[in-house]
Design an enzyme around this catalytic site. Structure first.
Site, PDB file in Angstrom:
ATOM      1  N   ILE A  45       0.887  -1.166   0.000  1.00 24.05           N
ATOM      2  CA  ILE A  45       0.000   0.000   0.000  1.00 24.05           C
ATOM      3  C   ILE A  45       0.919   1.208   0.000  1.00 24.05           C
ATOM      4  O   ILE A  45       1.852   1.284   0.804  1.00 24.05           O
ATOM      5  CB  ILE A  45      -0.923   0.061   1.229  1.00 24.05           C
ATOM      6  CG1 ILE A  45      -1.886  -1.120   1.237  1.00 24.05           C
ATOM      7  CG2 ILE A  45      -1.691   1.384   1.263  1.00 24.05           C
ATOM      8  CD1 ILE A  45      -2.831  -1.153   2.429  1.00 24.05           C
ATOM      9  N   GLU A  82       2.530  -7.849   6.288  1.00 22.12           N
ATOM     10  CA  GLU A  82       3.696  -7.486   7.086  1.00 22.12           C
ATOM     11  C   GLU A  82       3.799  -5.966   7.041  1.00 22.12           C
ATOM     12  O   GLU A  82       3.507  -5.352   6.018  1.00 22.12           O
ATOM     13  CB  GLU A  82       4.996  -8.082   6.523  1.00 22.12           C
ATOM     14  CG  GLU A  82       5.143  -9.566   6.747  1.00 22.12           C
ATOM     15  CD  GLU A  82       4.507 -10.400   5.652  1.00 22.12           C
ATOM     16  OE1 GLU A  82       4.206  -9.853   4.577  1.00 22.12           O
ATOM     17  OE2 GLU A  82       4.303 -11.600   5.868  1.00 22.12           O
ATOM     18  N   ASN A  88       6.561   1.934  11.408  1.00 13.08           N
ATOM     19  CA  ASN A  88       5.642   2.664  10.535  1.00 13.08           C
ATOM     20  C   ASN A  88       4.341   2.928  11.294  1.00 13.08           C
ATOM     21  O   ASN A  88       3.332   2.254  11.110  1.00 13.08           O
ATOM     22  CB  ASN A  88       5.390   1.885   9.250  1.00 13.08           C
ATOM     23  CG  ASN A  88       4.624   2.685   8.221  1.00 13.08           C
ATOM     24  OD1 ASN A  88       3.976   3.680   8.534  1.00 13.08           O
ATOM     25  ND2 ASN A  88       4.684   2.232   6.985  1.00 13.08           N
ATOM     26  N   TYR A  95      -4.016  -0.098  10.140  1.00 17.69           N
ATOM     27  CA  TYR A  95      -4.361  -1.508  10.210  1.00 17.69           C
ATOM     28  C   TYR A  95      -5.126  -1.833  11.493  1.00 17.69           C
ATOM     29  O   TYR A  95      -6.109  -2.569  11.467  1.00 17.69           O
ATOM     30  CB  TYR A  95      -3.110  -2.382  10.086  1.00 17.69           C
ATOM     31  CG  TYR A  95      -2.402  -2.212   8.774  1.00 17.69           C
ATOM     32  CD1 TYR A  95      -3.097  -2.124   7.574  1.00 17.69           C
ATOM     33  CD2 TYR A  95      -1.015  -2.127   8.721  1.00 17.69           C
ATOM     34  CE1 TYR A  95      -2.445  -1.958   6.359  1.00 17.69           C
ATOM     35  CE2 TYR A  95      -0.351  -1.968   7.507  1.00 17.69           C
ATOM     36  CZ  TYR A  95      -1.076  -1.887   6.343  1.00 17.69           C
ATOM     37  OH  TYR A  95      -0.431  -1.727   5.154  1.00 17.69           O
TER      38      TYR A  95
END
Length: 184
Positions: free
Chosen positions: A87, A121, A126, A133
């Site tokens: 992404i 993953e 990050n 997520y």
């Protein structure tokens, strides 16, 4: 505007994605060859966010031969799990909800295809991606040491279950007990 990658001209798409990869992921970015191989691989789903204020006209794109892409995301589906491959959102468009919309689109497509869960993953450092997520319901499964190269950064493995898990047993919907006795 989010579109399926197959609706776009292939070579400008690859050129644009390669440029975004270099800008976003530096030394760990996918090369043009890697992007081409990824898009050619079977069972891939990729969504592309196009700047709807720009016409898809190569003469007005930021660089000749590129498309006005704000973000991209894709997964590989093996018939059971969908594995998010990448992404990315162009720096000037980050923080505008593009990654959320792309991820939501991937989740919807994975459900439609019958995936039981989505795996991924993500770099342990990050924070924006981790927040995205977690907000979408992904949970951490484990940690892969030195996963991201050449930076030698660990990755969390995460999953989102798309089908409910039944613990124990469930009675048939007609109330039948299947020979089991229930005392009042």
């Amino acid at each position: 505007m989010i579109v399926d990658y197959t609706t776009l001209e292939r070579e400008p798409l690859i050129a644009t994605l390669a440029g975004l990869e270099r800008d976003l992921f530096g030394r760990g970015s996918w090369t043009t060859t890697m992007i081409r191989q990824e898009l050619d691989a079977p069972a891939r789903t990729y969504l592309i966010d196009i700047d709807s204020d720009s016409d898809i006209d190569h003469s007005t794109a930021a660089q000749p031969g590129t498309l006005p892409i704000r973000g991209y995301a894709g997964y590989w589906y093996d018939g059971d799990d969908a594995e998010i491959m990448t992404i990315g959102v162009a720096r000037q468009y980050q923080g505008q909800g593009i990654a959320t919309r792309l991820l939501g689109g991937l989740i919807g497509r994975a459900r439609t295809q019958g995936a039981r869960r989505i795996l991924l993953e993500v770099r342990v450092d990050n924070e924006p991606a981790l927040a995205l997520y977690r907000h979408q319901g992904f949970t951490t499964l484990g940690r892969r040491k030195h996963y991201y190269q050449p930076d030698n950064v660990d990755a969390y493995t995460m999953a989102l279950d798309l089908t409910p898990h039944i613990a124990g047993f469930a009675l048939p919907s007609d109330g039948a007990t299947g020979g089991m006795r229930h005392d009042p």
